[in-house]
Design a protein around this motif. Structure first.
Motif, PDB file in Angstrom:
ATOM      1  N   GLU A 242      15.305  32.716 -86.553  1.00 23.04           N
ATOM      2  CA  GLU A 242      13.985  32.819 -87.180  1.00 23.04           C
ATOM      3  C   GLU A 242      13.516  34.261 -87.308  1.00 23.04           C
ATOM      4  O   GLU A 242      12.928  34.631 -88.329  1.00 23.04           O
ATOM      5  N   LEU A 243      13.775  35.076 -86.305  1.00 21.72           N
ATOM      6  CA  LEU A 243      13.191  36.407 -86.255  1.00 21.72           C
ATOM      7  C   LEU A 243      14.102  37.509 -86.776  1.00 21.72           C
ATOM      8  O   LEU A 243      13.639  38.456 -87.403  1.00 21.72           O
ATOM      9  N   LEU A 244      15.386  37.410 -86.475  1.00 25.27           N
ATOM     10  CA  LEU A 244      16.331  38.456 -86.878  1.00 25.27           C
ATOM     11  C   LEU A 244      17.605  37.823 -87.435  1.00 25.27           C
ATOM     12  O   LEU A 244      18.682  37.931 -86.836  1.00 25.27           O
ATOM     13  N   PRO A 245      17.506  37.165 -88.584  1.00 23.51           N
ATOM     14  CA  PRO A 245      18.702  36.542 -89.169  1.00 23.51           C
ATOM     15  C   PRO A 245      19.786  37.562 -89.481  1.00 23.51           C
ATOM     16  O   PRO A 245      20.968  37.207 -89.545  1.00 23.51           O
ATOM     17  N   GLU A 246      19.401  38.840 -89.653  1.00 27.75           N
ATOM     18  CA  GLU A 246      20.391  39.880 -89.921  1.00 27.75           C
ATOM     19  C   GLU A 246      21.313  40.088 -88.715  1.00 27.75           C
ATOM     20  O   GLU A 246      22.476  40.455 -88.879  1.00 27.75           O
ATOM     21  N   ILE A 247      20.798  39.868 -87.522  1.00 32.00           N
ATOM     22  CA  ILE A 247      21.624  39.983 -86.320  1.00 32.00           C
ATOM     23  C   ILE A 247      22.489  38.736 -86.173  1.00 32.00           C
ATOM     24  O   ILE A 247      23.675  38.822 -85.831  1.00 32.00           O
ATOM     25  N   GLU A 248      21.924  37.582 -86.440  1.00 30.79           N
ATOM     26  CA  GLU A 248      22.702  36.337 -86.395  1.00 30.79           C
ATOM     27  C   GLU A 248      23.877  36.397 -87.366  1.00 30.79           C
ATOM     28  O   GLU A 248      24.965  35.874 -87.086  1.00 30.79           O
ATOM     29  N   ALA A 249      23.688  37.062 -88.508  1.00 33.56           N
ATOM     30  CA  ALA A 249      24.737  37.167 -89.528  1.00 33.56           C
ATOM     31  C   ALA A 249      25.951  37.947 -89.043  1.00 33.56           C
ATOM     32  O   ALA A 249      27.026  37.879 -89.659  1.00 33.56           O
ATOM     33  N   MET A 250      25.826  38.677 -87.942  1.00 34.93           N
ATOM     34  CA  MET A 250      26.956  39.433 -87.395  1.00 34.93           C
ATOM     35  C   MET A 250      28.003  38.522 -86.758  1.00 34.93           C
ATOM     36  O   MET A 250      29.159  38.927 -86.585  1.00 34.93           O
ATOM     37  N   LYS A 251      27.615  37.309 -86.403  1.00 36.97           N
ATOM     38  CA  LYS A 251      28.528  36.395 -85.712  1.00 36.97           C
ATOM     39  C   LYS A 251      29.705  36.041 -86.617  1.00 36.97           C
ATOM     40  O   LYS A 251      29.518  35.661 -87.781  1.00 36.97           O
ATOM     41  N   GLY A 252      30.908  36.191 -86.101  1.00 41.19           N
ATOM     42  CA  GLY A 252      32.110  35.819 -86.848  1.00 41.19           C
ATOM     43  C   GLY A 252      32.591  36.867 -87.835  1.00 41.19           C
ATOM     44  O   GLY A 252      33.597  36.643 -88.517  1.00 41.19           O
ATOM     45  N   ILE A 253      31.902  38.001 -87.934  1.00 40.17           N
ATOM     46  CA  ILE A 253      32.336  39.070 -88.847  1.00 40.17           C
ATOM     47  C   ILE A 253      33.402  39.893 -88.138  1.00 40.17           C
ATOM     48  O   ILE A 253      33.104  40.706 -87.263  1.00 40.17           O
ATOM     49  N   GLU A 254      34.650  39.681 -88.514  1.00 38.37           N
ATOM     50  CA  GLU A 254      35.770  40.354 -87.841  1.00 38.37           C
ATOM     51  C   GLU A 254      35.744  41.859 -88.092  1.00 38.37           C
ATOM     52  O   GLU A 254      35.174  42.339 -89.073  1.00 38.37           O
ATOM     53  N   GLN A 255      36.382  42.589 -87.179  1.00 35.50           N
ATOM     54  CA  GLN A 255      36.501  44.033 -87.282  1.00 35.50           C
ATOM     55  C   GLN A 255      37.960  44.433 -87.086  1.00 35.50           C
ATOM     56  O   GLN A 255      38.731  43.681 -86.490  1.00 35.50           O
ATOM     57  N   PRO A 256      38.352  45.628 -87.584  1.00 35.04           N
ATOM     58  CA  PRO A 256      39.748  46.056 -87.402  1.00 35.04           C
ATOM     59  C   PRO A 256      40.067  46.211 -85.915  1.00 35.04           C
ATOM     60  O   PRO A 256      39.401  46.987 -85.219  1.00 35.04           O
ATOM     61  N   PRO A 257      41.044  45.479 -85.410  1.00 40.38           N
ATOM     62  CA  PRO A 257      41.320  45.472 -83.965  1.00 40.38           C
ATOM     63  C   PRO A 257      41.734  46.827 -83.409  1.00 40.38           C
ATOM     64  O   PRO A 257      41.540  47.089 -82.223  1.00 40.38           O
ATOM     65  N   GLN A 258      42.282  47.710 -84.255  1.00 43.82           N
ATOM     66  CA  GLN A 258      42.689  49.022 -83.751  1.00 43.82           C
ATOM     67  C   GLN A 258      41.487  49.882 -83.362  1.00 43.82           C
ATOM     68  O   GLN A 258      41.609  50.791 -82.538  1.00 43.82           O
ATOM     69  N   PHE A 259      40.329  49.578 -83.941  1.00 35.95           N
ATOM     70  CA  PHE A 259      39.106  50.307 -83.592  1.00 35.95           C
ATOM     71  C   PHE A 259      38.148  49.464 -82.755  1.00 35.95           C
ATOM     72  O   PHE A 259      37.346  49.986 -81.998  1.00 35.95           O
ATOM     73  N   HIS A 260      38.245  48.148 -82.934  1.00 39.20           N
ATOM     74  CA  HIS A 260      37.320  47.240 -82.251  1.00 39.20           C
ATOM     75  C   HIS A 260      38.079  46.083 -81.605  1.00 39.20           C
ATOM     76  O   HIS A 260      38.007  44.937 -82.061  1.00 39.20           O
ATOM     77  N   PRO A 261      38.790  46.368 -80.517  1.00 34.76           N
ATOM     78  CA  PRO A 261      39.524  45.297 -79.841  1.00 34.76           C
ATOM     79  C   PRO A 261      38.613  44.274 -79.163  1.00 34.76           C
ATOM     80  O   PRO A 261      39.075  43.204 -78.774  1.00 34.76           O
TER      81      PRO A 261
END
Length: 456
Positions: A242-261
């Motif tokens: 309700e308050l910060l859907p932009e933060i909720e949207a981060m869930k499941g967004i993969e990142q390059p494992p070499q920089f973000h293991p």
């Protein structure tokens, strides 16, 4: 000492024939062995009677039975104090809030009672309060705790439980849903199932709370040392959606494992929140929360790796919208956006020219930028080489080397025959760069350089 002052108020009221107890968060904190931030007193004396006993008392909500009693010669308290300021924790200073026992009837605006009935019974008074652990009374003269709501049991068990019917308590003031999350995180407690269910059900109604109150409560969550737990609870209860859907949207967004293991963007952000120190600057806390807010909309899988092209610029725009939505001051908004905008620049710090590096570290409140970089690295690849390089290089430079007195001014250029205009900015900027690089050392050298590089 504020505690001694509060006890003296209670003693004075008692000597005048009234009941007087410490109440709420101060009792909770005292039982937990913590130093309370402020002290509140509940009494059967009416506001008029309290103000008659304490002539310097300020009525901040007499219709609700609330007055402030300031310590002698406290310059932080003015004669005009608004009830909203009290609710936001402002204008408290070295004061004690004294409230008459009461029962509240109706909350049509979702915050203030429609009708207040003063009471002589402390049992009635605590029934209107939010959570059992905040409904304890302490007789400071007898050092005796009065518990009419099971608060001590919940305090011992580590449970946040609404007093009475949870939905009714939250309907009275929707901000209590956020307070439940904050207390749960802050004390490492759990939320009682019925109370949790009521928050889940009523979460969509959190928008009835003013944006300023929401912002202040979220800021407390971010700066009390348990931000990760708080935001996990916000997510579980539906309040984050309700308050910060932009933060909720981060869930499941993969990142390059070499920089973000460590995992996806949400996991990474939670790790940063976990590293925020207690009482850290609010702008740093919000910068940590929002630094990667632009990643979800810029996510793409390129042939070489996952990429987030332009996520900084997108993130700055999104962070600005969030800051405006939550009514941040222009001053705080500027710093939060600067943190988001510059957090990736550290990748180039070791290769910056002297002038670029010095201008970089001259940013206002650079210590917040450096701390954000540290926890960002620790929450991903773990390499602190650039962080250490930046700290060591700053330590090796004198303040005068970072912010030297200008060798040339606009007046100097005019005196030398240059016409004022857009070219001035280029000339003065170039001279400053050469000065920061250690190439120019005096005004005469600088003017010779100007005449050669920017002939009339």
């Amino acid at each position: 000492m504020l505690k001694d002052f509060a006890i003296s108020i209670a003693r004075t009221l008692h000597d005048q024939g009234y009941q007087a107890y410490l109440v709420g968060g101060c009792v909770r904190d005292l039982l937990l062995g913590r130093e309370p931030a402020d002290y509140d007193i509940a009494t059967d004396a009416t506001p008029e009677q309290v103000m008659r006993i304490f002539p310097q008392t300020y009525a901040v909500g007499a219709q609700f039975g609330v007055v402030l009693v300031p310590m002698a010669e406290d310059p932080s308290v003015t004669s005009v104090v608004d009830q909203a300021d009290v609710n936001h924790g402002r204008h408290r200073g070295k004061t004690v809030e004294v409230a008459t026992f009461r029962s509240d009837i109706g909350y049509s605006d979702g915050r203030h009672p429609d009708q207040v009935r003063f009471s002589k019974d402390p049992r009635q008074d605590v029934q209107r309060r939010d959570f059992t652990i905040n409904g304890l009374l302490l007789d400071p003269l007898k050092n005796e705790v009065l518990d009419f709501v099971g608060g001590r049991k919940d305090l011992d068990a580590g449970i946040i439980r609404a007093i009475g019917e949870p939905e009714l308590r939250f309907a009275e003031d929707k901000l209590r849903m956020l307070r439940a999350v904050r207390f749960t995180a802050r004390f490492g407690y759990s939320i009682e199932p019925q109370t949790f269910a009521a928050i889940e059900k009523l979460a969509p109604q959190i928008h009835q709370v003013s944006r300023e109150r929401v912002r202040d409560e979220l800021t407390k969550m971010l700066t009390e040392g348990q931000a990760r737990r708080a935001f996990l609870l916000l997510d579980e209860t539906g309040l984050l959606h309700e308050l910060l859907p932009e933060i909720e949207a981060m869930k499941g967004i993969e990142q390059p494992p070499q920089f973000h293991p460590e995992g996806d963007v949400f996991v990474h952000t939670l790790l940063l929140l976990e590293k925020l120190r207690h009482s850290c600057p609010p702008t740093l806390a919000w910068g940590a929360l929002l630094h990667d807010v632009g990643k979800p909309p810029t996510f793409r899988v390129a042939p070489d790796r996952i990429r987030f092209d332009g996520h900084v610029d997108v993130g700055v725009k999104m962070a600005e919208e969030i800051c405006r939505r939550l009514r941040f001051s222009n001053h705080d908004t500027e710093q939060i956006l600067a943190l988001v905008k510059n957090h990736m620049r550290f990748a180039h710090a070791m290769h910056m020219s002297e002038s670029t590096f010095k201008k970089f570290v001259r940013m206002p409140r650079f210590e917040e930028h450096l701390e954000l970089h540290r926890i960002d690295c620790e929450s991903s690849h773990g390499d602190l080489t650039t962080y250490r390089f930046t700290r060591e290089k700053i330590a090796s430079m004198s303040p005068e080397a970072v912010r030297p007195r200008p060798l040339v001014s606009g007046d100097d250029l005019i005196a030398a025959g240059y016409a004022p205009g857009p070219r001035f900015k280029e000339i003065l900027g170039t001279v400053e760069d050469k000065q920061l690089e250690g190439i120019l050392h005096s005004g005469d050298e600088a003017m010779d350089f100007v005449r050669k590089e920017f002939p009339l």
